[in-house]
Design an enzyme around this catalytic site. Structure first.
Site, PDB file in Angstrom:
ATOM      1  N   ASP A 199       0.857  -0.871  -0.194  1.00 15.99           N
ATOM      2  CA  ASP A 199      -0.058  -0.055   0.550  1.00 15.99           C
ATOM      3  C   ASP A 199       0.883   1.039   0.069  1.00 15.99           C
ATOM      4  O   ASP A 199       2.141   1.289  -0.089  1.00 15.99           O
ATOM      5  CB  ASP A 199      -1.101   0.083   1.046  1.00 15.99           C
ATOM      6  CG  ASP A 199      -1.393   1.440   1.033  1.00 15.99           C
ATOM      7  OD1 ASP A 199      -1.881   1.591   0.319  1.00 15.99           O
ATOM      8  OD2 ASP A 199      -1.961   1.544   2.251  1.00 15.99           O
ATOM      9  N   ASP A 237      -0.124   5.056   1.332  1.00 15.67           N
ATOM     10  CA  ASP A 237      -0.571   6.253   2.076  1.00 15.67           C
ATOM     11  C   ASP A 237      -0.447   5.277   3.405  1.00 15.67           C
ATOM     12  O   ASP A 237      -0.571   4.030   3.681  1.00 15.67           O
ATOM     13  CB  ASP A 237      -2.238   6.297   2.454  1.00 15.67           C
ATOM     14  CG  ASP A 237      -2.423   7.685   0.939  1.00 15.67           C
ATOM     15  OD1 ASP A 237      -1.388   7.744   1.223  1.00 15.67           O
ATOM     16  OD2 ASP A 237      -2.818   6.889   0.478  1.00 15.67           O
TER      17      ASP A 237
END
EC number: 3.1.3.5
Length: 561
Positions: A52, A54
């Site tokens: 991922d 963020d």
């Protein structure tokens, strides 16, 4: 002449742990470099590393980033009609923690354990205890599956929202212009329920993230809001040498490109002296607009991104994986198809316990690595405040001493009130070392809902995935035994059980003497007719038949051979 490990394993006396009872501690990495294990994982079996962006690759600085999100959300609420006084509030990082539950009926922030038992209850800035709590929660318990009423604030993005909810409840409860009610507040003839207030906050947060200026302001001052780690290019380049690396983020391409360009903006490449490489070169597959957790189910249409304009190209992408191409949408099945991988080949690294970890684990069988930035502070308290933990152990010894010679015939009732008060005081002091809501993982001796989710869904977890840099890619992350109270509090010493005192001692399920057992079975079956079932008794396994969580699937190994 040196002795091989295989030879040493034949003799238990030569095992390192027997040479030194503290040997295991010697081999552990520094606490801040550690990766912690819930389920065993053999790194050499991982063929793909997924990320991922963020709060995983891009870690946002705290409290600067939370403060920005808080201020923008307050401004949005004021713009739709909320009181101007709210602009006076400033984000206070000592109050919120992740994993709290907001009760939309009574407006309370709750910290609960895995079963819904209340650990902490706060109405605004007021912490509620005892009889006052029981008025609203008679059994000090909530039905967690009542998702219409209870909302779990599980992500790092939820932190500003968590504190804002407390600010709003406190303001409307105590401001003389408003009349406080059990389920909301009144302004003259106007009634606002806590449920409506909560929905306004949710809508404001979504607006700030998707239509507001949060991303714009972040990009304007990346140095202020985003952590930049020089070890990132090195780790990803090493991962790419042993497997495939992909990025799956919910962010759009333009924002992703600016953040990732900043993260890899060094005058050199993976190592000092090597030439600089664009961030895209560290990934085999780049996928934006993933829309997790939908991504781990049916997903969305897979499209191709025009990296010059950031716009999507017309039509569904149906071709093979192409390096240098950025994709939008798709699903976890799409990733498996494009990379030629199956579920357990993939280690997915993310910070979102629901959107990243739970769904990838339950729906795809991906191996999971949860990034928990708060773990650094949790470890600091655990090590730096050891005197508090030691005092609690000493108080337990005092309690044991008072009851040492007492049994059910004793009329004596030791006065333990002073010890109980001290235990509560020390436990409170320990909780406050973490923040006003206490530890992310526990309240006193009880684990939180968040802790139970980490243990259930994350195979590995650490403060940062960069900690993988300190382990070889052949490493076996082996899970420690999860001890029950009867195991953690009983020493490994032989105890003779008196069968006269304990009839339960006869419930022995082990065949200590197989020859004696076979003889008894023979005596039992001598008179039975020759016509009998093929197997009258099960035989004790002579080879390993149980699954011991070693991540060593024998069927897979046989297929590979």
């Amino acid at each position: 002449m040196s002795t091989s490990w295989s030879d040493r394993l034949q003799n238990a006396a030569d095992m390192p742990a027997n040479m030194d009872k503290h040997a295991l501690k010697k081999y552990r990495r520094e606490a801040y470099h550690r990766v912690f294990v819930n389920r065993s994982l053999a790194m050499e079996k991982i063929k793909c590393f997924g990320f991922d962006m963020d709060y995983t690759l891009a870690v946002y600085k705290s409290p600067e980033y939370e403060s920005l999100g808080f201020e923008l959300t307050v401004e949005r609420l004021v713009s739709i009609g909320y009181p101007q006084e709210l602009l006076s509030f400033a984000y206070d990082s000592t109050f919120p923690t992740r994993g709290l539950v907001f009760d939309t009926l009574y407006g309370n922030l709750l910290k609960v354990d895995a079963y819904g038992n209340l650990l902490v209850c706060a109405h605004g800035f007021n912490f509620i205890r005892g009889p006052e709590t029981r008025e609203q929660y008679p059994n000090k318990f909530i039905q967690r599956d009542d998702t219409e009423r209870f909302y779990i604030l599980n992500t790092l993005f939820n932190l500003p929202e968590t504190y804002l909810l407390a600010c709003l409840v406190d303001f409307f409860t105590n401001c003389p212009r408003y009349t406080s009610c059990e389920t909301g507040f009144k302004d003259g003839d106007l009634f606002m329920s806590y449920r409506s207030m909560f929905q306004d906050v949710r809508d404001a947060v979504d607006w700030v993230h998707y239509k507001g200026s949060l991303k714009e302001k972040t990009v304007e001052n990346l140095e202020k809001y985003v952590v930049k780690d020089g070890k990132l290019p090195l780790l990803l380049s090493r991962m790419k040498e042993v497997g495939k690396v992909f990025l799956a983020t919910n962010s759009d391409y333009k924002y992703t490109d600016k953040i990732m360009t900043y993260l890899f903006d060094f005058p050199h490449g993976p190592k000092p002296g090597s030439s600089h490489r664009p961030w895209q070169s560290y990934f085999d597959l780049i996928l934006v607009d993933a829309r997790k957790p939908l991504f781990f189910g049916e997903g969305t249409v897979l499209r191709q991104v025009d990296t010059k304009t950031g716009k999507l190209k017309i039509g569904t992408y149906t071709g093979p994986l192409q390096h240098g191409i950025v994709y939008s949408g798709g699903s976890s099945d799409t990733i498996c198809d494009l990379l030629g991988a199956k579920g357990k080949d993939i280690l997915y690294i993310g910070d979102h316990i629901f959107g990243d970890i739970l769904k990838s684990k339950k729906r795809q069988g991906w191996r999971t690595f949860l990034v928990i930035p708060e773990l650094a502070q949790e470890l600091h308290v655990w090590t730096d405040k050891s005197s508090l933990f030691e005092e609690l152990q000493s108080l337990d010894i005092f309690l044991a001493e008072l009851y040492k010679h007492l049994d059910s015939s004793s009329n004596e009732r030791p006065d333990i009130s002073s010890i109980q008060r001290r235990i509560k005081k020390v436990t409170h002091d320990m909780d406050m070392c973490y923040g006003m809501m206490g530890s992310l993982f526990r309240s006193g001796s009880r684990q939180t809902l968040f802790a139970s989710q980490v243990m259930r869904y994350a195979d590995l977890y650490a403060a940062s995935f960069i900690n993988l840099l300190y382990y070889p890619f052949s490493y076996l992350f082996r899970a420690a035994h999860v001890l029950m109270p009867h195991e953690s509090t009983v020493e490994h010493t032989h105890v003779d059980i008196n069968e006269m005192e304990s009839p339960l001692a006869t419930r022995n399920r082990t065949s200590v003497d197989f020859k004696d057992t076979d003889y008894k079975r023979h005596q039992l079956t001598r008179s039975i007719s020759e016509i009998k079932p093929p197997n009258l008794f099960p035989l004790a396994p002579q080879e390993i038949t149980h699954c011991h969580d070693e991540d060593d699937d024998e069927e897979e190994e046989e297929e590979e051979e």
